[in-house]
Design a protein around this motif. Structure first.
Motif, short mmCIF file in Angstrom:
data_model
loop_
_atom_site.label_atom_id
_atom_site.label_comp_id
_atom_site.label_asym_id
_atom_site.label_seq_id
_atom_site.Cartn_x
_atom_site.Cartn_y
_atom_site.Cartn_z
N ASN A 46 3.19 5.23 -7.45
CA ASN A 46 3.50 6.52 -6.84
C ASN A 46 4.23 6.37 -5.52
N ALA A 47 4.03 5.24 -4.84
CA ALA A 47 4.77 4.99 -3.60
C ALA A 47 6.24 4.71 -3.89
N THR A 67 7.88 7.95 -4.17
CA THR A 67 8.00 8.56 -2.84
C THR A 67 9.19 7.98 -2.08
N TYR A 68 9.31 6.65 -2.09
CA TYR A 68 10.41 6.00 -1.36
C TYR A 68 11.76 6.34 -1.97
N ASN A 81 1.20 6.52 2.82
CA ASN A 81 0.67 7.87 3.06
C ASN A 81 -0.81 7.84 3.35
N GLN A 97 0.85 -1.18 0.00
CA GLN A 97 0.00 0.00 0.00
C GLN A 97 0.89 1.24 0.00
N ASN A 98 0.40 2.33 -0.51
CA ASN A 98 1.08 3.60 -0.30
C ASN A 98 0.76 4.03 1.12
N ARG A 139 2.33 0.05 -5.43
CA ARG A 139 1.85 1.33 -5.91
C ARG A 139 3.00 2.08 -6.56
#
Length: 406
Positions: A170-171, A174-175, A132, A129-130, A168
């Motif tokens: 977009n995750a 982010t990471y 956030n 999961q993301n 994900r």
């Protein structure tokens, strides 16, 4: 051929019935592991007699066998207590010394990896999961009460992983931005479905099976059938599905709905169904085996996803793999497979009106959306394709670890 031994550490019981995509994902890793990779599991048991706590048990999963070591028992798979399962599992795990000669350790939640900080074996992690989402008021993950603490935990543990797969995209970005020194360790991986289990039927076979399944509810085989599959919790938002169905009930579409799953909201969901006078049109059937879910999907006309947030939900791939179009909220990686105007619809917002509009559009285009357009959209999301990088990563990590010891 050099064998690679992998130890997955996660509170799952692959031969029991635990709802959730992570458990299904782990079953897939176990089931489709190639001959040179041996995957075992340290988890929890849902059957104390057959798979006792604190004992290695040899288990069969389809055509594969694996070793299973439960550190605790899970008597009610749908129960969510004040203490999160991941924390309860970590505490139970701390009582045991895991000395098996695994080449790679794998975690599908980061909390248990705290116990292996001094272990020099390479570690792989999955983030499903993301995270956030912890900042979202709709989140029902226990860490939502202290998201800052979870993010500190990630900052401590994730950079120590030799590799991390994230469901994900977009995750992943982010990471990589958060951990630039180890950004190459983070990679996207989609979920998948099993085409040997989830596949469509010819129309005459579908009608025969549908008649056998829905007769128990007093429904007619000609009634259009919606299906919803998931945990009955805030993330999956079954109340949005119920309110949406109620809004459609006045359109004389003769729609029927099967709700598959269990969870902390079951009694509240049943109560809402009764209050709205929908008990003769909605069947709340609880947990079902994989084969039962597959049969229910095959006889359904539209799959509905009402989730508040997701990664890449396997249930959607399973529905499409069964030839069933999808009406869904706009969450996670749903747009990778649900193509509006082709094999389903995505609601404009998370309201009963918007989701209802998506369902009606699917209903009006069943001949166009069903079958081939669904199958084509998930052709790439089968285990042998999706999991190949995972198995290759095990080989790489094991080889690099052996070479550093020479």
């Amino acid at each position: 051929m050099t064998k690679v031994s992998v130890g997955i550490i996660y509170p799952a019981d692959p031969v029991g019935t635990i709802p959730g995509g992570i458990d299904t994902f782990i079953r897939g890793i176990l089931r489709w592991a190639p001959p040179d990779i041996c995957v075992d599991l340290i988890g929890v048991t849902t059957d104390r007699l057959s798979r006792p706590v604190g004992t290695w048990t040899r288990c069969d999963l389809e055509k594969r066998s694996f070793n299973f070591f439960p550190v605790s028992a899970l008597d009610d798979a749908s129960y969510r207590g004040r203490v999160p399962l991941s924390l309860r599992f970590t505490i139970a795990l701390a009582a045991y010394r895991i000395e098996e000669k695994f080449d790679v350790l794998e975690f599908h939640r980061i909390e248990p990896s705290i116990l292996f900080l001094l272990d020099r074996r390479p570690k792989n992690a999955f983030v499903h999961q993301n995270m956030n989402v912890l900042l979202d008021t709709n989140a029902d993950i226990a860490w939502r009460r202290a998201p800052w603490l979870f993010f500190k935990l990630e900052d401590w543990l994730l950079p120590k992983m030799a590799s991390v797969f994230v469901v994900r995209e977009n995750a992943v970005a982010t990471y990589r931005a958060r951990y630039p020194a180890v950004k190459d360790r983070f990679n996207f991986i989609p979920t998948w479905f099993d085409p040997d289990v989830f596949f469509p039927l010819a129309n005459d076979q579908k009608m025969t099976l549908k008649n056998r399944l829905v007769i128990r509810f007093g429904w007619a085989v000609a009634d259009p059938l919606l299906i919803w599959v998931g945990r009955l919790d805030k993330q999956k938002d079954p109340f949005l599905m119920i309110e949406t169905f109620y809004g459609l009930s006045g359109r004389n579409l003769r729609l029927r709905l099967i709700v598959v799953g269990d969870g902390v909201l079951r009694s509240a969901v049943q109560g809402r169904i009764d209050t709205l006078g929908l008990s003769n049109r909605i069947a709340l059937v609880g947990l079902r085996s994989v084969t039962e879910v597959a049969d229910l999907l095959r006889v359904s006309d539209i799959f509905v996803l009402s989730s508040a947030y997701e990664g890449m939900p396997m249930c959607v791939l399973e529905a499409l793999g069964s030839g069933v179009p999808v009406a869904a909220t706009d969450v996670g990686e749903i747009r990778l497979v649900v193509k509006p105007g082709q094999n389903g619809e995505i609601s404009n917002d998370r309201s009963p009106e918007a989701l209802g509009s998506a369902i009606v559009s699917c209903y009006n285009n069943l001949d166009k959306y069903s079958g081939a357009p669904c199958l084509e959209s998930v052709a790439a999301y089968v285990p042998e394709k999706v999991l190949a990088p995972v198995y290759e990563n095990y080989r790489r990590l094991a080889t690099e670890n052996r070479e550093t010891k020479i």
